[in-house]
Scaffold this active site. Structure first.
Site, mmCIF file in Angstrom:
data_model
loop_
_atom_site.group_PDB
_atom_site.id
_atom_site.type_symbol
_atom_site.label_atom_id
_atom_site.label_comp_id
_atom_site.label_asym_id
_atom_site.label_seq_id
_atom_site.Cartn_x
_atom_site.Cartn_y
_atom_site.Cartn_z
ATOM 1 N N LYS A 71 40.941 -2.419 10.411
ATOM 2 C CA LYS A 71 39.641 -2.436 9.740
ATOM 3 C C LYS A 71 38.548 -1.668 10.483
ATOM 4 O O LYS A 71 37.575 -1.210 9.872
ATOM 5 C CB LYS A 71 39.193 -3.878 9.522
ATOM 6 C CG LYS A 71 40.007 -4.646 8.494
ATOM 7 C CD LYS A 71 39.610 -4.285 7.083
ATOM 8 C CE LYS A 71 40.226 -5.214 6.076
ATOM 9 N NZ LYS A 71 39.745 -4.968 4.694
ATOM 10 N N ASP A 120 37.373 -12.084 5.161
ATOM 11 C CA ASP A 120 38.495 -13.014 5.257
ATOM 12 C C ASP A 120 39.236 -12.782 6.566
ATOM 13 O O ASP A 120 40.400 -13.138 6.697
ATOM 14 C CB ASP A 120 39.438 -12.907 4.055
ATOM 15 C CG ASP A 120 39.725 -11.469 3.669
ATOM 16 O OD1 ASP A 120 39.550 -10.577 4.528
ATOM 17 O OD2 ASP A 120 40.130 -11.224 2.521
#
Length: 378
Positions: A71, A120
């Site tokens: 990410k 998340d």
């Protein structure tokens, strides 16, 4: 609200002929980050034999710039672009140290941005890391059911954590509403909606570094291109990057497969319905980073036109994939290992293999987006 309590399979025979504009490249920027190096692309001949293909490779994102997931590629580029835009700076060629020096020297403490996002797991930690690198603060909203490892990882970056007893989609709305009420807040969200598209687009562009690396690494192994690339999917931002990279001119045009949990297959169900739908994500999944109920508005057109296939996997199938990859020496958490489970499901039967154009000479790439440190098996 549709439920995804069964396995899904979707195929689009026209996907490999669709073309789109090439995404902007963030590779040069990433190369300026301290510790940058391409993550490994490793051949797994035992899996190739199992699946009846020439070779299977895994792109292992268990250590990307010091974090246990991919990410940071999107978060780093989006934060850089967003901060530069706020202060009227030219983002081309700027480095993190230069941007940090500017913020420390020329921006008053009460005007410094607060980076805000809902997560998340891995995206929130990546945004928090960028806040730390730039000398900023971060406020991270999380849904119920997030693993202790993910929570601890975000806390380790020094971010303020805001836990909410909500599903992921509702937490995204709460984070966006909070940021809208605070002028200093800068929302760095990896999903889009009408009026909020620039930052999600920069996140998608940041992810293209991963696929550029794959192309270069396959060439080092003597392969001109993959025949199938499998990608885990939450709201679809990484898959959006996958499609835009491989469906643009000047790149290979392999089959592209998205993989989701059976309990949160918003992309597969949307593709089957021909329009975006929201699914119930209240059932917990070990694939917590994929437990998303609504496709990204920004990515949806590319996913609809450019994905050859979409498949869902069960919790047990994913657990087995984690175990099997561990035996093969690969550090893969549930979200990362989902691609192995997904390819196993997608290649069941000759009809599915034909739909993905897979035969004995095919080369398959599994994108493993996280290591077990990011999300241990529960």
């Amino acid at each position: 609200m549709p439920s995804t309590d069964t396995a899904f399979w979707y195929a689009n025979s026209a996907a490999r002929d669709w073309r789109t504009a090439a995404p902007s490249s963030a590779l040069v920027y990433h190369q300026t980050l301290e510790g940058y190096a391409p993550t490994p692309l490793t051949p797994l001949p035992l899996l190739a034999a199992e699946l009846g293909v020439r070779q299977v490779f895994i792109k292992n994102e268990s250590d990307r710039l010091g974090l246990p997931a991919f990410k940071i590629l999107g978060a780093s580029w989006a934060v850089c672009r967003a901060v530069c835009e706020r202060f009227g700076l030219d983002a081309s060629g700027i480095t993190v140290p230069e941007l940090r020096d500017y913020l420390n020297r020329d921006v008053a403490a009460d005007q410094a941005p607060v980076l805000v996002t809902a997560t998340d797991g891995n995206h929130g930690r990546a945004v928090s890391r960028m806040a730390k690198l730039l000398g900023l603060t971060a406020r991270i909203y999380i849904p119920s059911g997030l693993s202790d490892a993910a929570v601890d990882g975000i806390k380790s970056e020094g971010a303020e954590l805001v836990p909410l007893e909500m599903t992921y989609d509702d937490v995204v709305e709460a984070a966006a509403a909070s940021a809208a009420d605070n002028p200093r807040d800068l929302l760095i969200q990896d999903t889009s909606w009408p009026g909020y598209e620039d930052i999600p687009r920069w996140i998608v562009d940041g992810y293209t570094t991963l696929f550029t690396e794959i192309d270069h690494q396959l060439a080092d192994f003597g392969f001109a291109a993959p025949d199938l690339v499998a990608c885990p999917v939450g709201v679809g931002s990484l898959a959006h990057s996958l499609v835009d990279h491989y469906r643009s001119e000047g790149h290979p045009h392999p089959s592209l497969l998205s993989v989701e949990p059976e309990t949160a297959a918003c992309i597969a169900q949307s593709l089957l319905d021909g329009e975006p739908v929201t699914v119930d994500t209240s059932f917990p999944s070990i694939m917590s980073g994929l437990n998303c109920g609504t496709p990204s508005d920004l990515g949806w057109p590319s996913l609809l036109a450019g994905l050859d296939g979409a498949v869902s996997v069960s919790e047990d199938e994913c657990r087995q994939a984690v175990v099997d990859l561990t035996v093969l020496g690969q550090d893969a958490g549930p979200c990362g290992a989902a691609t192995l489970a997904g390819v196993r499901n997608a290649l069941k039967g000759e009809d599915r293999r034909r739909a993905l154009n897979i035969g004995p000479e095919s080369v398959i790439v599994l994108v493993s987006t996280e290591g077990l440190a990011a999300n241990p098996l529960r």
